[in-house]
Structures are given as structure tokens and as C-alpha cells.
Design a protein around this motif. Structure first.
Motif, PDB file in Angstrom:
ATOM      1  N   ARG A   1       0.837  -1.207   0.000  1.00 48.61           N
ATOM      2  CA  ARG A   1       0.000   0.000   0.000  1.00 48.61           C
ATOM      3  C   ARG A   1       0.872   1.258   0.000  1.00 48.61           C
ATOM      4  O   ARG A   1       0.549   2.248  -0.655  1.00 48.61           O
ATOM      5  CB  ARG A   1      -0.934  -0.005   1.220  1.00 48.61           C
ATOM      6  N   ARG A   2       1.996   1.224   0.723  1.00 51.49           N
ATOM      7  CA  ARG A   2       2.919   2.374   0.747  1.00 51.49           C
ATOM      8  C   ARG A   2       3.440   2.683  -0.649  1.00 51.49           C
ATOM      9  O   ARG A   2       3.419   3.845  -1.099  1.00 51.49           O
ATOM     10  CB  ARG A   2       4.086   2.077   1.692  1.00 51.49           C
ATOM     11  N   ILE A   3       3.896   1.651  -1.356  1.00 52.95           N
ATOM     12  CA  ILE A   3       4.457   1.880  -2.690  1.00 52.95           C
ATOM     13  C   ILE A   3       3.368   2.313  -3.657  1.00 52.95           C
ATOM     14  O   ILE A   3       3.560   3.237  -4.466  1.00 52.95           O
ATOM     15  CB  ILE A   3       5.162   0.605  -3.191  1.00 52.95           C
ATOM     16  N   ALA A   4       2.200   1.666  -3.579  1.00 50.72           N
ATOM     17  CA  ALA A   4       1.111   1.994  -4.498  1.00 50.72           C
ATOM     18  C   ALA A   4       0.627   3.423  -4.310  1.00 50.72           C
ATOM     19  O   ALA A   4       0.179   4.069  -5.271  1.00 50.72           O
ATOM     20  CB  ALA A   4      -0.054   1.022  -4.293  1.00 50.72           C
ATOM     21  N   ALA A   5       0.712   3.943  -3.084  1.00 45.71           N
ATOM     22  CA  ALA A   5       0.221   5.301  -2.804  1.00 45.71           C
ATOM     23  C   ALA A   5       1.199   6.370  -3.255  1.00 45.71           C
ATOM     24  O   ALA A   5       0.832   7.552  -3.351  1.00 45.71           O
ATOM     25  CB  ALA A   5      -0.068   5.457  -1.312  1.00 45.71           C
ATOM     26  N   ALA A   6       2.454   6.001  -3.521  1.00 47.34           N
ATOM     27  CA  ALA A   6       3.452   6.989  -3.935  1.00 47.34           C
ATOM     28  C   ALA A   6       3.139   7.516  -5.330  1.00 47.34           C
ATOM     29  O   ALA A   6       2.567   6.816  -6.165  1.00 47.34           O
ATOM     30  CB  ALA A   6       4.841   6.368  -3.904  1.00 47.34           C
ATOM     31  N   THR A   7       3.520   8.756  -5.570  1.00 50.21           N
ATOM     32  CA  THR A   7       3.289   9.393  -6.870  1.00 50.21           C
ATOM     33  C   THR A   7       4.623   9.756  -7.495  1.00 50.21           C
ATOM     34  O   THR A   7       5.280  10.715  -7.071  1.00 50.21           O
ATOM     35  CB  THR A   7       2.437  10.668  -6.711  1.00 50.21           C
ATOM     36  N   PRO A   8       5.080   8.989  -8.493  1.00 50.59           N
ATOM     37  CA  PRO A   8       6.363   9.308  -9.132  1.00 50.59           C
ATOM     38  C   PRO A   8       6.298  10.652  -9.861  1.00 50.59           C
ATOM     39  O   PRO A   8       5.221  11.145 -10.203  1.00 50.59           O
ATOM     40  CB  PRO A   8       6.553   8.161 -10.131  1.00 50.59           C
ATOM     41  N   GLU A   9       7.461  11.202 -10.110  1.00 48.56           N
ATOM     42  CA  GLU A   9       7.551  12.452 -10.861  1.00 48.56           C
ATOM     43  C   GLU A   9       7.361  12.134 -12.343  1.00 48.56           C
ATOM     44  O   GLU A   9       8.302  11.846 -13.063  1.00 48.56           O
ATOM     45  CB  GLU A   9       8.902  13.120 -10.626  1.00 48.56           C
ATOM     46  N   ALA A  10       6.128  12.226 -12.796  1.00 51.87           N
ATOM     47  CA  ALA A  10       5.839  11.858 -14.189  1.00 51.87           C
ATOM     48  C   ALA A  10       6.092  13.026 -15.138  1.00 51.87           C
ATOM     49  O   ALA A  10       6.578  12.841 -16.259  1.00 51.87           O
ATOM     50  CB  ALA A  10       4.394  11.384 -14.312  1.00 51.87           C
ATOM     51  N   GLY A  11       5.736  14.227 -14.693  1.00 53.68           N
ATOM     52  CA  GLY A  11       5.895  15.385 -15.567  1.00 53.68           C
ATOM     53  C   GLY A  11       4.932  15.334 -16.747  1.00 53.68           C
ATOM     54  O   GLY A  11       3.970  14.565 -16.768  1.00 53.68           O
ATOM     55  N   ASP A  12       5.220  16.136 -17.756  1.00 52.50           N
ATOM     56  CA  ASP A  12       4.399  16.165 -18.967  1.00 52.50           C
ATOM     57  C   ASP A  12       4.767  14.983 -19.857  1.00 52.50           C
ATOM     58  O   ASP A  12       5.921  14.791 -20.228  1.00 52.50           O
ATOM     59  CB  ASP A  12       4.649  17.486 -19.702  1.00 52.50           C
ATOM     60  N   LEU A  13       3.773  14.174 -20.209  1.00 51.43           N
ATOM     61  CA  LEU A  13       4.049  12.980 -21.000  1.00 51.43           C
ATOM     62  C   LEU A  13       4.063  13.239 -22.506  1.00 51.43           C
ATOM     63  O   LEU A  13       4.494  12.377 -23.273  1.00 51.43           O
ATOM     64  CB  LEU A  13       3.004  11.902 -20.691  1.00 51.43           C
TER      65      LEU A  13
ATOM     66  N   LEU B   1       4.922   4.725 -16.282  1.00 51.36           N
ATOM     67  CA  LEU B   1       5.412   6.098 -16.237  1.00 51.36           C
ATOM     68  C   LEU B   1       4.769   6.903 -15.116  1.00 51.36           C
ATOM     69  O   LEU B   1       5.309   7.934 -14.703  1.00 51.36           O
ATOM     70  CB  LEU B   1       5.158   6.786 -17.580  1.00 51.36           C
ATOM     71  N   VAL B   2       3.618   6.450 -14.620  1.00 49.13           N
ATOM     72  CA  VAL B   2       2.883   7.254 -13.638  1.00 49.13           C
ATOM     73  C   VAL B   2       2.598   6.497 -12.341  1.00 49.13           C
ATOM     74  O   VAL B   2       2.028   7.050 -11.412  1.00 49.13           O
ATOM     75  CB  VAL B   2       1.549   7.752 -14.227  1.00 49.13           C
ATOM     76  N   ARG B   3       2.968   5.217 -12.277  1.00 55.81           N
ATOM     77  CA  ARG B   3       2.725   4.420 -11.084  1.00 55.81           C
ATOM     78  C   ARG B   3       4.053   3.972 -10.471  1.00 55.81           C
ATOM     79  O   ARG B   3       4.990   3.624 -11.186  1.00 55.81           O
ATOM     80  CB  ARG B   3       1.912   3.169 -11.426  1.00 55.81           C
ATOM     81  N   ALA B   4       4.105   3.941  -9.143  1.00 54.95           N
ATOM     82  CA  ALA B   4       5.292   3.415  -8.460  1.00 54.95           C
ATOM     83  C   ALA B   4       5.226   1.901  -8.330  1.00 54.95           C
ATOM     84  O   ALA B   4       6.260   1.241  -8.226  1.00 54.95           O
ATOM     85  CB  ALA B   4       5.434   4.054  -7.082  1.00 54.95           C
ATOM     86  N   LEU B   5       4.014   1.334  -8.350  1.00 52.74           N
ATOM     87  CA  LEU B   5       3.834  -0.113  -8.289  1.00 52.74           C
ATOM     88  C   LEU B   5       3.117  -0.571  -9.541  1.00 52.74           C
ATOM     89  O   LEU B   5       2.066  -0.034  -9.891  1.00 52.74           O
ATOM     90  CB  LEU B   5       3.012  -0.510  -7.054  1.00 52.74           C
TER      91      LEU B   5
END
Length: 607
Positions: free
Chosen positions: A125-137, A165-169
Motif C-alpha cells: 500500500r505504501r508503494i502503491a500510494a506513492a506518486t512518481p515524478e511523471a511530468g508532462d508525457l 510512467l505514472v505508477r510506483a507499483l
């Protein structure tokens, strides 16, 4: 006679399970805390772990022990356990950390395994809740279109890449040959390009798998996929140069500590990587997956690849199945995510229906199944995966391209087909080049559902070796295949690695294994870690491997080890030719049985 003593007399308990119960009996006798029901439940909870379950379901003790006894009802067991000081009550009683047993949601756990489940669920749940730095795709769209020309036509490989590109998990699941490794190679290329466009350093990437052989196969596949990428217009070869070239076992990745169940990398000392890719995730057991997830650093991505329909891990847990069930199929994205991915995928199904913490983190790739033009395995694999015995038998009787059904054959090492098998292995003895011999070794394998007995891997190997080199043979005769059965970091050899014996110019035997700068590494057989013959293998040991021709032998009579997962795993090891030796009754019995595991991980992730 107490129930505990009855079970012991019937041989239904291992000595270690009975010893646990007896220890609790001695310690609790002075306080009157020696209820026989508690002692039996403790013994069964210990036995459950040995059988691959996370704990004991009080309503289904027969899943763990098939003894002919009258079991307490679930309510009777629950009342007795609630009154015992040896049992804490899940999260409501988290302060009672010294109790060796935990009762939660009708499951009785050894405390350690309940903690593995709880910590794994929290870590995911911790990893899934993280928001990677995706920026403009949008700037990635040209490269994305080059890598996935069918992205706007519902290509599931493209969907998995976009999610990465937008998910940590991310969970990428699918059967053999569905392109999981090809997809991930392109995902990693995109992640490198994404980081460069954002002005960040090239991400540090780790490739890992449960066994050495699976790790090496993953690296081989990734290198082949990288070579293909270099030929695609619009792909910068400098990005390809940054892709990883080698894989590792999970144990080596985490850093083993001799004599300790702990690893050097954990929650306090996380892994030094930005992206961690794990192949053959169905083979990862509960404790190991827990320790891996806890070692994933904040801000890093974890990508799990696997086939949830294969056999679960040999040790406790069916982790991949629980995770994928909690994540769903991934057919629709939350509306905000669908908007974000539109520059890459175009319009995609969107839904804001409530889900679990893992919803929207999985993509199921469409079937492919590794095969050559000579093998049409997909329909049979689908029938076995679904447990559809009627369809599977109809296909086998009608004939499937590349598949031969040897109905009622119980011994392929006798009769007309014997020499056909032996000849393929005899060719190894004539080879002096270890690279060529290891390549030849992957052409044929006899797989069995059993480890012991006349139809077990041990007895079959003995007979094959007798046929090849005689009963008074050199233990390491020319052309003998070896299977490593324990990890040795000193040698760089791991459980599941396959080698071949050859004699040097002086007649000294050398065991050759894949790896090293020249493609092979040689060892004196006496220096090897624990090993056995590898002409015949159990289906469990074959996971993570593939062979041109597979002979799958089922037992004469039904056995508990038989399941649809075992059959599906066994037949999908074949690349070009499959021979199935089985009787109809045994095949039907196997397909009717799930290799199910008792676990609470699913509801922990779903709540």
C-alpha cells in the motif's frame, strides 16, 4: 486419549509440530492453560506453514490435516483460543507481542507469518500510494509511438508501459510468451528517457528473480529485446546503452547475512535503486516478498512480472495471486489517470468506481504462450488453466499440433520411446564444447509431478544415468546433467541452475554452468554446493526454465501434488514439442484440484 495424541499416533503431525504443542503444554500446565484444542491448533498452524499456507483456517482444518478424527467446530476452537494466553487477537491485541500465535479473521497464525502478511500488505500500500515524478508525457509521445505502434488500438503492452510512467507499483501478468520481458525492456527505455527529459540522472535499475536460472533467462531475454530496439526507427541507441545487462537472485539483491534470516537491505537500509523489476513473481514466497517490499526505498518503482496461474512458491504463501486479485484486471483507469495518459494511449476506458489500494496497478497481457510454429499450445493451456477436463481431453484426443498424448503410459523409460529419450541425452557425451553442451541440455527434459517414488525425479534420474553410463558409472560421467539445489553465493550458483559434466584433457571431470565473461564457468564437482541429477526434474524445479521438448509424466494414481496449476506450469515449459503421459482419470483428478493456499493477504489488501 487426547486429540493431539491421536493425531500423533496416526502419523498426522510432524515431530516439530508436535514438539511445539508439547512445549506449550508444559509451559501452560501450571496456569491451567493446556487446553487440548489450543495445542492441536498450534500444531496445525505450524504444519500449515510447511504445506505452503500462511496459517490455519479454523473452519477448514482438513486443508492442513486429513486425519480421520472429529475436529472441533470453528466456534469451539475460537472460544478456546480466545481464552489462551498463547494467542493474541490480531490488531486489537497488538500489545501482546510475546504470544506465539495470532488469531485474526478466523485464521490462526504463527506470529511470524501473520507479521509477514501484515507488513507485506502495508508495504505494498505504501508503494502503491506513492506518486512518481511523471511530468508532462507529451514529449514522450513520439518515442512511445515508435515502441508501441498499436498503442491507440488497445495494445495491452502499451497500456502497461504507460502505467509504468505514472505508477510506483506495477504488476504485469500473463502466460508464457505474452511478451512480459519485451514490454519491460521498452518500459525501462521510456523511464530512462523520462528521467533525462526531466533533467534527472539515469535511473538505477535492478533486475531480479527468485532463482539464478530465472534471473539469467530474464537477462538473456532483455539483452535480446535490447538488440531489437536498436533496429527501431526513432530509438536513440544511447538509451539502449543505459539498459541493464545482468540479473540477480532476490537473495543476492537483498544481501544475505550468513546464519541469519535477515538481509543487509531492509526498511532501515533500503536498496540503492530507482527501479526494481522482479520476474517470475509467482515463485516468490511470503517472507521473501515481505522483505523485498520493505527494502524498496521511498520514491522507487517496483515492477512485478509473473503468471498467477502457475504453481505458487514452494514455501508459504501464494503472494502473486493475492496481489493480482486485489489489483483487479486493470481494464479501466481512474478518470484523472485516463486524461494524463491520453497523449500516449488516446482515449481509454475510465471509471471512478471505488476499489482497493492496488486497483489500477495491474495489466494482464493477452495469451501468447511460448511456442514455435510446430506447437499450437494455447487452446490446451487455456483449458488446463481453467480446469476444464472435458475440453483438455477432447483436444488431446483430437490432436493438437506439436502435442502427443501418450494415454495410460506410466513409464516412458521403457518400451518403444525409451531409446528416443536416451539418444537425445547420449549426444551430450560426444560434445567437448561446454557452451554447445549446455545449449543441447535445454532441448529435452522429462518432468514429473513427484519427487519421490518410482515415478519421482530421483528414481527417474537414477534409471537414465544407469542407461547412459552403467550401474558402476563415474559419478560425474561425461555428459551428466546437474541441478543445483541450494544457493551458494561463493560460487555464484543458485537453486535451479543446470550444469553439464565434461572431462578435460587429463580426464578430470569439470562441471560447467552458464555465466562468466566467456559464457560458461567451470567447477570441480567436489566443490559444488548440494546438487542432483537433472535429466528428470519435478515441475516445481522447472519453473523459470523452458525446453524445446518436454515429456510430462503424471503418476499412475491421483496424488495431492497434482493440480491444474501443476499441469499448466508443466505443459507451458515446452517451446516446440510436448509429450503428455497420463491416464484420463488421473488427468481429470488433477484438473479438478486447485493448488490453493490459505492466506489472509487478499483481504488485507482489499480492505
Amino acid at each position: 486419549m487426547s486429540l493431539l495424541d491421536t493425531l500423533l499416533r496416526q502419523g498426522a503431525l510432524r515431530p516439530i509440530d508436535h514438539a511445539l504443542a508439547q512445549s506449550l503444554r508444559r509451559l501452560g500446565r501450571e496456569q491451567g492453560d493446556d487446553d487440548d484444542r489450543v495445542l492441536v491448533a498450534a500444531a496445525l498452524a505450524s504444519s500449515a506453514v510447511a504445506q505452503g499456507h500462511a496459517g490455519l483456517d479454523l473452519s477448514r482444518p482438513h486443508w492442513v490435516c486429513e486425519a480421520a478424527v472429529e475436529w472441533p467446530t470453528a466456534d469451539e476452537w475460537r472460544d478456546a483460543l480466545n481464552a489462551s494466553r498463547w494467542v493474541s487477537q490480531g490488531e486489537a491485541d497488538s500489545a501482546s507481542a510475546q504470544a506465539p500465535l495470532v488469531l485474526e479473521q478466523g485464521m490462526l497464525y504463527l506470529r511470524r507469518y501473520r507479521e509477514y502478511e501484515r507488513r507485506l500488505a502495508a508495504g505494498l500500500r505504501r508503494i502503491a500510494a506513492a506518486t512518481p515524478e511523471a511530468g508532462d508525457l507529451k514529449p514522450l509521445a513520439p518515442l512511445f509511438a515508435s515502441l508501441f505502434p498499436g498503442a491507440r488500438d488497445g495494445d495491452r503492452q502499451a497500456r502497461a508501459a504507460a502505467l509504468a510512467l505514472v505508477r510506483a507499483l506495477l504488476l504485469v501478468t500473463g502466460g508464457p510468451g505474452t511478451g512480459k520481458t519485451t514490454t519491460i525492456t521498452r518500459v525501462l527505455l521510456l523511464l530512462i528517457e523520462q528521467a533525462h527529459r526531466a533533467g534527472r540522472a539515469t535511473p538505477r535499475i535492478a533486475l531480479a528473480a527468485p532463482t539464478g536460472r530465472a534471473a539469467e533467462r530474464m537477462a538473456e531475454s532483455l539483452r535480446a529485446a535490447t538488440a531489437q530496439l536498436r533496429r527501431i526507427d526513432g530509438v536513440d541507441t544511447a538509451l539502449c546503452d543505459a539498459l541493464p545487462q545482468a540479473g540477480s537472485t532476490l537473495h543476492r539483491l537483498l544481501g544475505t547475512i550468513p546464519g541469519s534470516p535477515r538481509f543487509r537491505h531492509d526498511a532501515d537500509h533500503p536498496l540503492p535503486f530507482d527501479v526494481i523489476v522482479v520476474d517470475e513473481a509467482s515463485m516468490v514466497d511470503l517472507p521473501l516478498m515481505c522483505k523485498l517490499v520493505e527494502a524498496v526505498p521511498e520514491g522507487a518503482r517496483l515492477i512485478l512480472l509473473g503468471d498467477r496461474d502457475q504453481l505458487p512458491s514452494v514455501e508459504a504463501g501464494d503472494v502473486l495471486a493475492a496481489i493480482t486479485d486485489a489489483a483487479g484486471e486493470g481494464d479501466a483507469f481512474p478518470s484523472n489517470l485516463a486524461t494524463m495518459l491520453a497523449p500516449l494511449l488516446g482515449e481509454v476506458p475510465a471509471s471512478d468506481a471505488p476499489g482497493t489500494a492496488l486497483s489500477g496497478h495491474r495489466v494482464q497481457l493477452q495469451r501468447g504462450y511460448r511456442q514455435s510454429e510446430a506447437l499450437q499450445l494455447a487452446p490446451l493451456a487455456d483449458a488446463m488453466r481453467a480446469g476444464d477436463a472435458d475440453s483438455a481431453l477432447a483436444l488431446l484426443h483430437e490432436g493438437v499440433r506439436g502435442v502427443t498424448f501418450h494415454e495410460d503410459m506410466t513409464d516412458p523409460l521403457s518400451g518403444a520411446v525409451r531409446e528416443r529419450l536416451i539418444a537425445a541425452w547420449r549426444a551430450l557425451a560426444a560434445m567437448d564444447d561446454p557452451v554447445q553442451a549446455l545449449r543441447q541440455a535445454q532441448r529435452l527434459r522429462l518432468l514429473t509431478a513427484l519427487r519421490d517414488g518410482a515415478q519421482g525425479a530421483g528414481a527417474l534420474n537414477q534409471r537414465i544415468e544407469d542407461a547412459l553410463a552403467g550401474t558402476q558409472r563415474d559419478p560425474y560421467f561425461q555428459g551428466r546433467l546437474l541441478l543445483i539445489t541450494e544457493n551458494s553465493y561463493r560460487h555464484g550458483l543458485f537453486n535451479g541452475d543446470i550444469g553439464v559434466c565434461q572431462h578435460d584433457a587429463s580426464g578430470v571431470p569439470v562441471a560447467w554452468f552458464a555465466g562468466g565473461s566467456e559464457g560458461v564457468r567451470g567447477f570441480h564437482p567436489a566443490s559444488l554446493p548440494a546438487h542432483t541429477g537433472a535429466f528428470a526434474m519435478t515441475v516445481h524445479k522447472s519453473q523459470g526454465s523452458e525446453f524445446d521438448t518436454v515429456w510430462l509424466l503424471l503418476p499412475r494414481q491421483d496424488a495431492r501434488t497434482l493440480s491444474r496449476e501443476l499441469l499448466y506450469t508443466g505443459i507451458t515449459r515446452a517451446r516446440a514439442e510436448l509429450h503428455l503421459c497420463a491416464g484420463e482419470a488421473v488427468l481429470r483428478a488433477g484438473l479438478s484440484r486447485h493448488s490453493a493456499r490459505l492466506s489472509g493477504l487478499g483481504w488485507r489488501l482489499a480492505r
